[in-house]
Design a protein around this motif. Structure first.
Motif, PDB file in Angstrom:
ATOM      1  N   VAL A 199      32.516  35.170  43.696  1.00 28.41           N
ATOM      2  CA  VAL A 199      33.223  35.533  44.929  1.00 28.41           C
ATOM      3  C   VAL A 199      34.488  36.296  44.557  1.00 28.41           C
ATOM      4  O   VAL A 199      35.035  36.130  43.467  1.00 28.41           O
ATOM      5  CB  VAL A 199      33.586  34.295  45.790  1.00 28.41           C
ATOM      6  CG1 VAL A 199      32.343  33.627  46.336  1.00 28.41           C
ATOM      7  CG2 VAL A 199      34.448  33.308  45.012  1.00 28.41           C
ATOM      8  N   SER A 200      34.915  37.108  45.493  1.00 28.84           N
ATOM      9  CA  SER A 200      36.115  37.914  45.304  1.00 28.84           C
ATOM     10  C   SER A 200      37.253  37.242  46.060  1.00 28.84           C
ATOM     11  O   SER A 200      37.140  37.023  47.269  1.00 28.84           O
ATOM     12  CB  SER A 200      35.814  39.306  45.877  1.00 28.84           C
ATOM     13  OG  SER A 200      36.897  40.147  45.734  1.00 28.84           O
ATOM     14  N   GLU A 251      37.589  38.581  40.615  1.00 25.15           N
ATOM     15  CA  GLU A 251      36.261  38.001  40.841  1.00 25.15           C
ATOM     16  C   GLU A 251      36.213  36.634  40.152  1.00 25.15           C
ATOM     17  O   GLU A 251      36.775  36.465  39.061  1.00 25.15           O
ATOM     18  CB  GLU A 251      35.209  38.949  40.250  1.00 25.15           C
ATOM     19  CG  GLU A 251      33.827  38.806  40.796  1.00 25.15           C
ATOM     20  CD  GLU A 251      33.653  39.327  42.210  1.00 25.15           C
ATOM     21  OE1 GLU A 251      34.533  40.023  42.741  1.00 25.15           O
ATOM     22  OE2 GLU A 251      32.608  39.003  42.794  1.00 25.15           O
ATOM     23  N   HIS A 274      36.023  42.966  36.827  1.00 23.43           N
ATOM     24  CA  HIS A 274      34.949  42.563  37.731  1.00 23.43           C
ATOM     25  C   HIS A 274      35.484  42.428  39.142  1.00 23.43           C
ATOM     26  O   HIS A 274      35.198  41.478  39.819  1.00 23.43           O
ATOM     27  CB  HIS A 274      34.377  41.211  37.296  1.00 23.43           C
ATOM     28  CG  HIS A 274      33.288  41.308  36.286  1.00 23.43           C
ATOM     29  ND1 HIS A 274      31.989  40.973  36.544  1.00 23.43           N
ATOM     30  CD2 HIS A 274      33.326  41.728  35.010  1.00 23.43           C
ATOM     31  CE1 HIS A 274      31.260  41.159  35.463  1.00 23.43           C
ATOM     32  NE2 HIS A 274      32.046  41.618  34.509  1.00 23.43           N
ATOM     33  N   GLY A 275      36.251  43.305  39.601  1.00 21.44           N
ATOM     34  CA  GLY A 275      36.792  43.202  40.954  1.00 21.44           C
ATOM     35  C   GLY A 275      37.949  44.162  41.053  1.00 21.44           C
ATOM     36  O   GLY A 275      38.845  44.127  40.199  1.00 21.44           O
TER      37      GLY A 275
END
Lengths: 401, 99
Positions: free
Chosen positions: B40-41, B21, B15-16
């Motif tokens: 948020v990343s 993430e 997820h990033g």
């Protein structure tokens, strides 16, 4: 997206209904006859790119990222977006042409009556590929060029990128594909604006989109390359003058501004000074219908891993992921306090934005830039270039007294 | 008639790509439940907290962060190509809803 050519030169375009609720007033066939109720969705198909641009908001790289949405997932996503009523999907990246299923996805979107458009660096578009894209139903290709050859190639990290992009533009035009320029204005390339427009217009391009730098992805690393507010104002004035000059000569180019809604206010001021009060009022009315900065409302972004963002530039925060929940459910989730406050941002803006006479057509411009520079979501956009007497004329007049 | 939703385990996808993430949960006052408000990343929990604070400081008394990739998602939503069907014996699952 603000159309200089529509507002100052009355040039009709396919986006009049979508953008200004002015479909019935337009002579062009329309993307939609109603003002959009659903967002235009930017879908970053991949993080992979064959170039390495210094301003890339998606922080694209030469390697593919893990976990990219597959073809099957992409089609399910398009089904989901069609069901929600999304009018346009902008296939972006990275470089979308590195994905070998691009044609399949474009065609699938077109079959769902979603208007498929493309954002590309153009360097991978061969004549065959342009024909295939056209046949798949692609409605528009926006090709990025960020300056005359030397500056563009330096910016894009590859010698020959300019020439390759122009070859891509020629291929698209020859295939009969509607094609336009995407140009991000920075200190490095602001001097090339007229030169690039002239060169590409000679190639047959008649649509030119100019982006202000937003501070997301690698764009956040080159904030120093952004123009000062005064230089930004001068650049926008040059684009207004340029557009009018082309139209005066009978060349009906379409020019658009993206990424800084101070432009909306400036266009009203420009119209008042150069075209008179009646035209200025008309421009202001169109811009009121347009609705100001679209983040979290009329524009949405889905990244290569399915995360939904408030705009394509705002990659650091995600509302949710389309693998977990439908796009519509996430986008409509008013229990998200950030989304809720952003959508009612007029009530929360501070500083000069709170008292600005143009708040209804600008709505505080970029909240991402405010956040990046001031750590405050509702502080003024640091790249607002309006003068104090334009922001609040009554107060300024009182001060002068 | 009571039917059970047929949830699937959403695949354990990254997820990033630039940074990890972090799923963000906030509570607006001490008496209310935590609410998921997106992600948020950020390269670390500390920086994720800074980022979440910029976005939700005006709102939240509590901020919880959970690595996205450590979060198991069981959902009726069916976009994920790698989702695994979960077979639960009839009658064992307590969480049901009426259709």
């Amino acid at each position: 997206m603000i159309s200089i050519s529509k507002l100052l030169c009355d040039l009709d375009a396919e986006g009049d209904g979508l953008r200004y609720d002015a479909a019935t007033e337009s002579s062009k066939s329309q993307i939609t006859n109603e003002k959009q109720h659903r967002p235009v969705v930017v879908w970053n198909l991949t993080k992979q790119c064959n170039l390495y641009c210094s301003h890339c908001y998606a922080a694209a790289d030469t390697e593919q990222a893990p976990g990219e949405l597959t073809t099957t997932e992409g089609k399910r996503l398009l089904d989901d977006l069609a069901e929600y009523g999304v009018p346009v999907v902008l296939f972006s990246g990275g470089e979308p042409l590195v994905r070998d299923d691009l044609l399949e996805l474009v065609s699938y979107a077109a079959d769902l009556d979603i208007r498929p458009v493309l954002s590309t660096n153009g360097t991978l578009i061969t004549p065959e590929k342009a024909t295939e894209l056209r046949d798949a139903g692609l409605a528009y290709a926006g090709i990025s060029v960020d300056g005359l050859p030397e500056r563009n190639d330096a910016f894009r990290g590859k010698e020959g990128a300019f020439d390759a992009a122009v070859r891509g533009i020629r291929a698209c035009l020859k295939a009969g594909l509607k094609t336009g320029l995407r140009y991000t204005i920075t200190e490095h390339n602001v001097d090339d604006l007229e030169g690039v427009v002239g060169l590409l217009h000679d190639e047959g391009v008649d649509r030119f989109c100019f982006y202000h730098l937003d501070y997301g992805g690698r764009g956040a690393d080159i904030v120093d390359a952004d123009l000062s507010p005064e230089r930004k104002r001068a650049a926008v004035k040059r684009l207004c003058d340029l557009t009018r000059s082309y139209h005066d000569r009978g060349a009906e180019i379409e020019t658009l501004l993206v990424g800084n809604y101070a432009d909306a206010a400036y266009l009203v001021e420009y119209a008042r000074r150069h075209l008179g009060e009646t035209t200025a009022d008309h421009v202001a009315e169109y811009l009121r219908r347009n609705g100001g900065d679209p983040a979290g409302e009329r524009i949405a972004d889905i990244d290569y891993q399915g995360n939904i963002h408030l705009t394509q530039f705002w990659q650091g925060y995600s509302l949710g992921n389309v693998r977990d929940r439908s796009f519509g459910a996430i986008w409509n989730d008013d229990s998200n306090p950030l989304l809720q406050r952003l959508r009612e941002r007029s009530e929360h803006l501070t500083g000069r934005c709170a008292r600005c006479q143009y708040q209804d057509i600008c709505r505080g411009a970029s909240r991402l830039r405010a956040l990046a520079v001031n750590d405050d979501l509702f502080a003024p956009d640091p790249q607002c270039y309006l003068r104090e007497e334009e922001v609040s004329p009554a107060t300024t007049a009182l001060d002068a007294d | 008639m009571v039917e059970k939703p047929e949830r699937k385990l959403v695949g354990e996808q990254p997820h990033g790509a630039v940074n990890p993430e972090w799923e963000v949960f906030v509570r607006d006052d001490e008496t209310t439940p935590l609410r998921h408000v997106g992600s948020v990343s950020a390269p670390s929990a500390e920086i994720a907290h800074e980022e979440a604070t910029k976005l939700f400081a005006w709102y939240a008394v509590d901020v919880w962060l959970c690595p996205s990739e450590e979060t198991r998602r069981y959902s009726t939503h069916s976009l994920d190509a790698n989702a695994e069907s979960m077979s639960i014996d009839s009658g064992e699952e307590k969480r049901t809803h009426e259709l």
